[in-house]
Design an enzyme around this catalytic site. Structure first.
Site, PDB file in Angstrom:
ATOM      1  N   PRO A 108      -0.423 -17.678  -2.756  1.00  0.00           N
ATOM      2  CA  PRO A 108       0.258 -16.208  -2.996  1.00  0.00           C
ATOM      3  C   PRO A 108      -0.393 -15.245  -2.138  1.00  0.00           C
ATOM      4  O   PRO A 108       0.580 -14.420  -1.914  1.00  0.00           O
ATOM      5  CB  PRO A 108      -0.114 -16.129  -4.367  1.00  0.00           C
ATOM      6  CG  PRO A 108      -0.244 -17.327  -5.059  1.00  0.00           C
ATOM      7  CD  PRO A 108      -0.713 -18.320  -4.129  1.00  0.00           C
TER       8      PRO A 108
ATOM      9  N   GLU B 209      -5.305 -22.379 -11.232  1.00  0.00           N
ATOM     10  CA  GLU B 209      -5.209 -20.981 -10.770  1.00  0.00           C
ATOM     11  C   GLU B 209      -5.584 -20.718  -9.194  1.00  0.00           C
ATOM     12  O   GLU B 209      -5.235 -19.542  -8.723  1.00  0.00           O
ATOM     13  CB  GLU B 209      -6.360 -20.132 -11.596  1.00  0.00           C
ATOM     14  CG  GLU B 209      -6.079 -19.842 -12.982  1.00  0.00           C
ATOM     15  CD  GLU B 209      -4.706 -19.370 -13.187  1.00  0.00           C
ATOM     16  OE1 GLU B 209      -4.732 -17.870 -12.687  1.00  0.00           O
ATOM     17  OE2 GLU B 209      -3.606 -19.704 -13.575  1.00  0.00           O
TER      18      GLU B 209
ATOM     19  N   ARG C  93      14.157 -28.731  10.574  1.00  0.00           N
ATOM     20  CA  ARG C  93      15.705 -28.379  11.042  1.00  0.00           C
ATOM     21  C   ARG C  93      15.798 -27.764  12.591  1.00  0.00           C
ATOM     22  O   ARG C  93      16.692 -27.870  13.116  1.00  0.00           O
ATOM     23  CB  ARG C  93      16.356 -27.223  10.149  1.00  0.00           C
ATOM     24  CG  ARG C  93      16.577 -27.657   8.716  1.00  0.00           C
ATOM     25  CD  ARG C  93      16.846 -26.589   8.021  1.00  0.00           C
ATOM     26  NE  ARG C  93      18.352 -25.915   8.494  1.00  0.00           N
ATOM     27  CZ  ARG C  93      19.532 -26.235   8.489  1.00  0.00           C
ATOM     28  NH1 ARG C  93      19.635 -27.327   7.513  1.00  0.00           N
ATOM     29  NH2 ARG C  93      20.473 -25.668   8.903  1.00  0.00           N
TER      30      ARG C  93
ATOM     31  N   ASP D 263      22.909 -21.012  12.851  1.00  0.00           N
ATOM     32  CA  ASP D 263      22.453 -20.782  11.548  1.00  0.00           C
ATOM     33  C   ASP D 263      22.295 -19.069  11.315  1.00  0.00           C
ATOM     34  O   ASP D 263      21.664 -18.385  12.193  1.00  0.00           O
ATOM     35  CB  ASP D 263      21.241 -21.356  11.191  1.00  0.00           C
ATOM     36  CG  ASP D 263      21.143 -22.688  10.466  1.00  0.00           C
ATOM     37  OD1 ASP D 263      22.306 -22.894   9.888  1.00  0.00           O
ATOM     38  OD2 ASP D 263      20.360 -23.498  10.258  1.00  0.00           O
TER      39      ASP D 263
HETATM   40  C1  9D3 Z   1      -0.201 -16.393 -12.986  1.00  0.00           C
HETATM   41  C2  9D3 Z   1      -1.435 -16.873 -12.069  1.00  0.00           C
HETATM   42  N1  9D3 Z   1      -1.976 -15.821 -11.007  1.00  0.00           N
HETATM   43  C3  9D3 Z   1      -2.901 -15.017 -11.538  1.00  0.00           C
HETATM   44  C4  9D3 Z   1      -2.568 -13.696 -11.674  1.00  0.00           C
HETATM   45  C5  9D3 Z   1      -2.621 -16.641  -9.764  1.00  0.00           C
HETATM   46  C6  9D3 Z   1      -1.662 -17.760  -9.333  1.00  0.00           C
HETATM   47  C7  9D3 Z   1      -2.395 -18.869  -9.074  1.00  0.00           C
HETATM   48  C8  9D3 Z   1      -1.585 -19.997  -8.216  1.00  0.00           C
HETATM   49  C9  9D3 Z   1      -0.306 -17.711  -8.999  1.00  0.00           C
HETATM   50  C10 9D3 Z   1       0.496 -18.789  -8.647  1.00  0.00           C
HETATM   51  C11 9D3 Z   1      -0.063 -19.776  -8.256  1.00  0.00           C
HETATM   52  C12 9D3 Z   1       0.433 -21.062  -7.789  1.00  0.00           C
HETATM   53  N2  9D3 Z   1       1.361 -20.510  -6.344  1.00  0.00           N
HETATM   54  C13 9D3 Z   1       1.112 -21.092  -5.254  1.00  0.00           C
HETATM   55  O1  9D3 Z   1       0.384 -22.137  -5.160  1.00  0.00           O
HETATM   56  C14 9D3 Z   1       1.917 -20.717  -4.146  1.00  0.00           C
HETATM   57  C15 9D3 Z   1       2.869 -19.686  -4.120  1.00  0.00           C
HETATM   58  C16 9D3 Z   1       3.547 -18.611  -5.191  1.00  0.00           C
HETATM   59  O2  9D3 Z   1       3.125 -18.839  -6.211  1.00  0.00           O
HETATM   60  N3  9D3 Z   1       4.294 -17.757  -4.896  1.00  0.00           N
HETATM   61  C17 9D3 Z   1       4.813 -17.695  -3.369  1.00  0.00           C
HETATM   62  N4  9D3 Z   1       4.115 -18.491  -2.443  1.00  0.00           N
HETATM   63  C18 9D3 Z   1       3.119 -19.473  -2.749  1.00  0.00           C
HETATM   64  S1  9D3 Z   1       2.478 -20.457  -1.580  1.00  0.00           S
HETATM   65  C19 9D3 Z   1       1.418 -21.243  -2.831  1.00  0.00           C
END
Ligand code: 9D3
Length: 250
Positions: A89, A116, A154, A169
């Site tokens: 994220p 996490e 793609r 596209d």
């Molecule tokens: C709710 C948990 N969060 C703590 C405030 C942290 C968190 C940890 C692990 C949030 C999401 C994740 C798992 N997500 C991914 O591994 C992930 C992801 C995403 O959640 N949203 C957008 N792109 C990606 S790329 C990898």
């Protein structure tokens, strides 16, 4: 192009390589997709891949050793010049430009986390970059990794049957797509726009461009902000807006 995905759910990720456009690309040898499971690199009898976070708090963190070993084993399957990307994220936002950048590489190593997150030292030691797919919370990096494989594949030569489709596209010209219709001509009183039945190819092209501009203006004004419109495009968008204001034509 070769993709390697490090994941605790190899079967989930492998499914993208068995279905649809990517599945056919794998069959034809244009794409190779491999998976590596950190659990196979865990040293203990319980095959532990996670541990409690230093500093406390909820959830678990992916441990360095099994994950790092899996990443290195996966990297050994890839040609030199490949890139290592941790899905997180906290990353650069994936879009069509990033996909084009990746499509120029010989290989891509995608690291999907669970729990996490992963120990920050793995990112520091092994990743060229971190990548997010957007502002929403997923349960892990697998679906993002599959998304990246789909979008990048793609763009590779010979993957789409019709070479024209990649260029046409949505997003390749920065606009949303126009509406599409097929038979029958009427469904529950809803008719296909007359111009599409007219055989007038110049008029059809203008109608499609007008719809693409109008839909982009309505749904994604951010895409128009970074784009200069030609005189024709400005005229068509003005028509679209006027039609709408007067409850007007298709
Ligand atoms: C709710 C948990 N969060 C703590 C405030 C942290 C968190 C940890 C692990 C949030 C999401 C994740 C798992 N997500 C991914 O591994 C992930 C992801 C995403 O959640 N949203 C957008 N792109 C990606 S790329 C990898």
């Amino acid at each position: 192009m070769r993709f390697e995905v490090v994941t605790l759910f190899p079967e989930l990720v492998a499914s993208v390589g068995r279905c649809g456009v990517v599945g056919r690309a794998v069959e034809r040898g244009a794409v190779q997709l491999g998976t590596t499971d950190p659990r196979d690199f865990a040293a203990d009898p319980h095959r532990t891949v996670d541990d409690r976070p230093y500093g406390g708090g909820p959830g678990m963190v992916m441990k360095v050793e099994p994950l790092r070993s899996a990443i290195r084993a996966a990297r050994a399957q890839l040609p030199p010049g490949s890139r290592t990307v941790v899905l997180s994220p906290q990353g650069r936002v994936f879009d069509q430009r990033v996909a084009q950048e990746y499509a120029a590489l010989p290989g891509l190593l995608l690291v999907a986390g669970r729990y996490e997150g992963i120990d920050e030292r793995v990112v520091r030691m092994e990743a060229d970059e971190t990548l997010t797919v957007g502002d929403y919370v997923l349960s892990g990096g697998e679906i993002p990794a599959m998304l990246v494989v789909d979008v990048v594949a793609r763009l590779l030569p010979g993957v789409l049957g019709d070479e024209a489709s990649a260029a046409e596209d949505s997003f390749s010209d920065g606009l949303l797509d126009c509406p599409h219709y097929t038979r029958p001509e009427e469904v529950d009183g809803l008719r296909v726009p007359g111009v599409l039945l007219s055989g007038d190819h110049a008029a059809i092209r203008r109608w499609r461009l007008k719809q693409a501009l109008g839909r982009t203006w309505q749904l994604r004004p951010d895409l128009l902000a970074g784009r200069t419109l030609s005189a024709e495009e400005q005229g068509l968008l003005a028509e679209y807006i006027a039609d709408r204001a007067t409850g007007g034509a298709d």
